[in-house]
Design a protein around this motif. Structure first.
Motif, PDB file in Angstrom:
ATOM      1  N   GLN A  85       0.837  -1.193   0.000  1.00 36.86           N
ATOM      2  CA  GLN A  85       0.000   0.000   0.000  1.00 36.86           C
ATOM      3  C   GLN A  85       0.877   1.250   0.000  1.00 36.86           C
ATOM      4  O   GLN A  85       1.916   1.285   0.657  1.00 36.86           O
ATOM      5  CB  GLN A  85      -0.915  -0.004   1.228  1.00 36.86           C
ATOM      6  CG  GLN A  85      -1.863  -1.199   1.254  1.00 36.86           C
ATOM      7  CD  GLN A  85      -2.810  -1.169   2.436  1.00 36.86           C
ATOM      8  OE1 GLN A  85      -2.375  -1.271   3.582  1.00 36.86           O
ATOM      9  NE2 GLN A  85      -4.102  -1.038   2.177  1.00 36.86           N
ATOM     10  N   LEU A  86       0.443   2.261  -0.740  1.00 34.56           N
ATOM     11  CA  LEU A  86       1.176   3.529  -0.817  1.00 34.56           C
ATOM     12  C   LEU A  86       0.231   4.679  -0.513  1.00 34.56           C
ATOM     13  O   LEU A  86      -0.956   4.631  -0.849  1.00 34.56           O
ATOM     14  CB  LEU A  86       1.768   3.765  -2.207  1.00 34.56           C
ATOM     15  CG  LEU A  86       2.935   2.915  -2.685  1.00 34.56           C
ATOM     16  CD1 LEU A  86       2.436   1.623  -3.297  1.00 34.56           C
ATOM     17  CD2 LEU A  86       3.747   3.696  -3.715  1.00 34.56           C
ATOM     18  N   THR A  87       0.766   5.710   0.116  1.00 36.61           N
ATOM     19  CA  THR A  87       0.075   6.986   0.214  1.00 36.61           C
ATOM     20  C   THR A  87       0.903   8.004  -0.554  1.00 36.61           C
ATOM     21  O   THR A  87       2.108   8.143  -0.312  1.00 36.61           O
ATOM     22  CB  THR A  87      -0.080   7.433   1.677  1.00 36.61           C
ATOM     23  OG1 THR A  87       1.184   7.335   2.340  1.00 36.61           O
ATOM     24  CG2 THR A  87      -1.098   6.584   2.396  1.00 36.61           C
ATOM     25  N   LEU A  88       0.282   8.696  -1.485  1.00 39.05           N
ATOM     26  CA  LEU A  88       0.930   9.753  -2.262  1.00 39.05           C
ATOM     27  C   LEU A  88       0.272  11.066  -1.866  1.00 39.05           C
ATOM     28  O   LEU A  88      -0.933  11.254  -2.084  1.00 39.05           O
ATOM     29  CB  LEU A  88       0.764   9.521  -3.764  1.00 39.05           C
ATOM     30  CG  LEU A  88       1.195   8.152  -4.309  1.00 39.05           C
ATOM     31  CD1 LEU A  88       1.055   8.127  -5.827  1.00 39.05           C
ATOM     32  CD2 LEU A  88       2.605   7.822  -3.901  1.00 39.05           C
ATOM     33  N   TYR A  89       1.039  11.967  -1.272  1.00 36.51           N
ATOM     34  CA  TYR A  89       0.492  13.219  -0.778  1.00 36.51           C
ATOM     35  C   TYR A  89       0.796  14.358  -1.740  1.00 36.51           C
ATOM     36  O   TYR A  89       1.943  14.736  -1.959  1.00 36.51           O
ATOM     37  CB  TYR A  89       1.050  13.531   0.616  1.00 36.51           C
ATOM     38  CG  TYR A  89       0.539  12.582   1.664  1.00 36.51           C
ATOM     39  CD1 TYR A  89      -0.783  12.661   2.106  1.00 36.51           C
ATOM     40  CD2 TYR A  89       1.353  11.591   2.193  1.00 36.51           C
ATOM     41  CE1 TYR A  89      -1.268  11.779   3.060  1.00 36.51           C
ATOM     42  CE2 TYR A  89       0.878  10.709   3.146  1.00 36.51           C
ATOM     43  CZ  TYR A  89      -0.437  10.812   3.576  1.00 36.51           C
ATOM     44  OH  TYR A  89      -0.914   9.931   4.516  1.00 36.51           O
ATOM     45  N   GLN A  90      -0.261  14.860  -2.344  1.00 42.34           N
ATOM     46  CA  GLN A  90      -0.214  15.999  -3.258  1.00 42.34           C
ATOM     47  C   GLN A  90      -1.667  16.374  -3.528  1.00 42.34           C
ATOM     48  O   GLN A  90      -2.491  15.508  -3.832  1.00 42.34           O
ATOM     49  CB  GLN A  90       0.479  15.624  -4.571  1.00 42.34           C
ATOM     50  CG  GLN A  90       0.414  16.685  -5.666  1.00 42.34           C
ATOM     51  CD  GLN A  90       1.403  17.807  -5.427  1.00 42.34           C
ATOM     52  OE1 GLN A  90       2.526  17.555  -5.016  1.00 42.34           O
ATOM     53  NE2 GLN A  90       0.995  19.029  -5.682  1.00 42.34           N
ATOM     54  N   GLU A  91      -1.997  17.637  -3.384  1.00 41.60           N
ATOM     55  CA  GLU A  91      -3.376  18.047  -3.614  1.00 41.60           C
ATOM     56  C   GLU A  91      -3.786  17.789  -5.060  1.00 41.60           C
ATOM     57  O   GLU A  91      -2.995  17.966  -5.990  1.00 41.60           O
ATOM     58  CB  GLU A  91      -3.548  19.545  -3.299  1.00 41.60           C
ATOM     59  CG  GLU A  91      -3.380  19.888  -1.825  1.00 41.60           C
ATOM     60  CD  GLU A  91      -4.563  19.419  -0.973  1.00 41.60           C
ATOM     61  OE1 GLU A  91      -5.569  18.972  -1.557  1.00 41.60           O
ATOM     62  OE2 GLU A  91      -4.457  19.495   0.259  1.00 41.60           O
ATOM     63  N   ASN A  92      -5.038  17.339  -5.230  1.00 39.28           N
ATOM     64  CA  ASN A  92      -5.666  17.215  -6.549  1.00 39.28           C
ATOM     65  C   ASN A  92      -4.939  16.270  -7.499  1.00 39.28           C
ATOM     66  O   ASN A  92      -4.729  16.575  -8.666  1.00 39.28           O
ATOM     67  CB  ASN A  92      -5.794  18.600  -7.217  1.00 39.28           C
ATOM     68  CG  ASN A  92      -6.619  19.556  -6.379  1.00 39.28           C
ATOM     69  OD1 ASN A  92      -7.622  19.159  -5.802  1.00 39.28           O
ATOM     70  ND2 ASN A  92      -6.185  20.800  -6.302  1.00 39.28           N
ATOM     71  N   ILE A  93      -4.538  15.111  -7.016  1.00 37.78           N
ATOM     72  CA  ILE A  93      -3.994  14.097  -7.914  1.00 37.78           C
ATOM     73  C   ILE A  93      -5.163  13.462  -8.665  1.00 37.78           C
ATOM     74  O   ILE A  93      -6.104  12.964  -8.046  1.00 37.78           O
ATOM     75  CB  ILE A  93      -3.204  13.018  -7.153  1.00 37.78           C
ATOM     76  CG1 ILE A  93      -2.014  13.642  -6.427  1.00 37.78           C
ATOM     77  CG2 ILE A  93      -2.728  11.931  -8.099  1.00 37.78           C
ATOM     78  CD1 ILE A  93      -1.181  12.642  -5.647  1.00 37.78           C
ATOM     79  N   ASP A  94      -5.097  13.488  -9.970  1.00 40.29           N
ATOM     80  CA  ASP A  94      -6.176  12.979 -10.813  1.00 40.29           C
ATOM     81  C   ASP A  94      -5.798  11.610 -11.357  1.00 40.29           C
ATOM     82  O   ASP A  94      -4.813  11.474 -12.082  1.00 40.29           O
ATOM     83  CB  ASP A  94      -6.437  13.962 -11.955  1.00 40.29           C
ATOM     84  CG  ASP A  94      -7.571  13.502 -12.860  1.00 40.29           C
ATOM     85  OD1 ASP A  94      -8.312  12.582 -12.455  1.00 40.29           O
ATOM     86  OD2 ASP A  94      -7.704  14.041 -13.966  1.00 40.29           O
ATOM     87  N   THR A  95      -6.594  10.585 -11.025  1.00 41.42           N
ATOM     88  CA  THR A  95      -6.344   9.225 -11.521  1.00 41.42           C
ATOM     89  C   THR A  95      -7.446   8.760 -12.463  1.00 41.42           C
ATOM     90  O   THR A  95      -7.527   7.581 -12.801  1.00 41.42           O
ATOM     91  CB  THR A  95      -6.240   8.234 -10.347  1.00 41.42           C
ATOM     92  OG1 THR A  95      -7.475   8.217  -9.630  1.00 41.42           O
ATOM     93  CG2 THR A  95      -5.106   8.609  -9.402  1.00 41.42           C
ATOM     94  N   ALA A  96      -8.303   9.710 -12.892  1.00 45.39           N
ATOM     95  CA  ALA A  96      -9.493   9.333 -13.665  1.00 45.39           C
ATOM     96  C   ALA A  96      -9.145   8.632 -14.973  1.00 45.39           C
ATOM     97  O   ALA A  96      -9.788   7.659 -15.365  1.00 45.39           O
ATOM     98  CB  ALA A  96     -10.351  10.567 -13.937  1.00 45.39           C
ATOM     99  N   ASP A  97      -8.140   9.107 -15.669  1.00 46.02           N
ATOM    100  CA  ASP A  97      -7.824   8.564 -16.990  1.00 46.02           C
ATOM    101  C   ASP A  97      -6.492   7.828 -17.010  1.00 46.02           C
ATOM    102  O   ASP A  97      -5.818   7.761 -18.041  1.00 46.02           O
ATOM    103  CB  ASP A  97      -7.788   9.704 -18.020  1.00 46.02           C
ATOM    104  CG  ASP A  97      -9.127  10.404 -18.149  1.00 46.02           C
ATOM    105  OD1 ASP A  97     -10.152   9.686 -18.161  1.00 46.02           O
ATOM    106  OD2 ASP A  97      -9.155  11.638 -18.225  1.00 46.02           O
TER     107      ASP A  97
END
Length: 426
Positions: A85-97
């Motif tokens: 498991q990973l946590t990536l901290y950055q506002e507004n990371i978009d994984t939709a596409d």
């Protein structure tokens, strides 16, 4: 903006009395033209794709997260040999596409979750592979690299011993939140009120589906429905015993045993139950479907509800013969005419549970539906069948087999029961 456009504007501006004004205006336009796209880009960080490659030393693989911008920070957590498991901290990371590889020898499945200030990632390692995961920034790009180092199975089992996976919804809720508060109340209805007024509400019957030689659905990596629902049923009963000691809990089964569908209803009727809850896990031929579903007795109105009804009415015999129980529309009609208040109350309770799953436990809800379930038909009281999630989905299978996930589901069911009793005024 090209010079051949800018120069005529400056020449015209120079001939006017407002040369300084035009020059200031032009500087402002140029600043907005060139800086705005960059500022917008800074507000949204797109995770474009994932790729995998063999390590150059031949001792594992590397998963590359292709990012438009480098994340502020990250953390790697490995609670089990087959889960990273990973946590990536950055506002507004978009994984939709995001573009995922169709085939990877490194992992079977990968899922993304929105969390405060970033995203959570579940990576399910390919069965039979054993990797120790470490993440680091790529020095030549914005990408994040997850290095997978081949490790002995025994060593990995030791490193992950007694650790629990991250339940991503727990970033915003706690179990205590689930056990406190009143939630919603049902809308007023004459049939519902008629049933409510007659009920003392002092017996709840909890039915753990399947059991014994009937495993129910077989999920991701061979998890069995019968084991999961028994644990959830016991947790629901435990919460009732602790927080509603005036209410008696009756189990149709409290061990790994097979109980006929009709017998489950008879157990509830003999106990003079005031509410019957049958707990199950859903499944699908693909891994994508997810979420909870609530059912009460009625005619199914969708193909998916029909499939669930057929599966839950199926009985597996000790010799592995399969018997499909049928409940005709005529039988359903007779029941509805005789027990309309029970059906109305069942719909109200199902709505309460949906609220708890969706709003309080933050589980994706697929809605309240109807179905001709034999196990509900034989219980002469308000009755609800709960599909707690899809164990064919790797993420939900992990959630439903974890102690914390089972506690959250049980807490949501308990809260709905408590709210229902409180709404009865007894």
């Amino acid at each position: 903006m090209h010079c051949k456009v800018i120069n005529p504007i400056l020449k015209y501006a120079h001939k006017t009395a407002n040369y300084r004004f035009f020059r200031a205006l032009l500087v402002t336009v140029l600043f907005l033209t060139f800086s705005l796209p960059f500022s917008l880009q800074a507000q949204e960080n797109t995770l474009q794709k994932l790729t995998t490659a063999e390590r150059s030393d031949g001792k594992g693989q590397v998963i590359r997260f292709h990012l438009a911008q480098a994340v502020d920070s990250f953390q790697v957590y490995q609670p089990d040999p087959d889960l990273i498991q990973l946590t990536l901290y950055q506002e507004n990371i978009d994984t939709a596409d995001i573009n995922l590889p169709n085939i990877s020898s490194a992992f079977d499945e990968i899922s993304f979750y929105d969390i405060p200030a970033g995203i959570g990632v579940d990576i399910y390692i390919t069965e039979g592979k054993f990797y120790d995961g470490k993440a680091y920034h790529d020095g030549n790009s914005n990408d994040l690299l997850l290095g997978l180092t081949e490790t002995e199975k025994s060593e990995l089992e030791y490193l992950t011993k007694d650790t629990e996976p991250i339940i991503w919804s727990s970033f915003t809720i706690t179990e205590q939140n689930l056990l406190e508060g009143n939630g919603n109340t049902p809308s007023e209805n004459s049939d519902y009120n008629q049933t409510r007024d007659k009920m003392k509400f002092d017996v709840v019957v909890i039915d753990a589906g399947h059991g014994g030689h009937d495993p129910g659905s077989i999920g991701y990596r061979n998890v069995q429905e019968k084991n999961i629902v028994l644990e959830i049923a016991k947790k629901v009963g435990g919460y009732i015993n602790e927080y509603m000691p005036e209410v008696e809990v009756v189990y149709t089964r409290d061990s790994d045993e097979f109980i006929e569908l009709e017998e489950r209803g008879s157990i509830a009727n003999d106990a003079e139950g005031d509410l019957f809850i049958s707990i199950h896990c859903n499944s699908h031929t693909t891994r994508q479907p997810n979420g909870t579903e609530l059912y009460f007795l009625g005619l199914e109105r969708s193909e998916s509800a029909l499939e669930v009804m057929k599966r839950e009415n199926k009985v597996v015999r000790a010799n592995n013969d399969i018997e499909q129980r049928e409940l005709s529309q005529e039988e359903l009609l007779v029941y509805e005419l005789a027990n309309s208040s029970y059906i109305t109350a069942s719909e109200q309770i199902a709505g309460m549970m949906e609220y708890q799953f969706d709003e309080r436990a933050q589980r994706h809800s697929r809605g309240v539906k109807q179905g001709r379930f034999v196990v509900l038909y034989h219980a002469s009281m308000p009755a609800v069948l709960v599909e707690t999630g899809f164990i064919s989905n790797p993420s939900e299978a992990r959630y439903l087999t974890s102690d914390r996930g089972q506690s959250y589901i049980a807490s949501a069911i308990f809260r709905a029961i408590r709210n229902y009793k409180e709404s009865n005024g007894n």
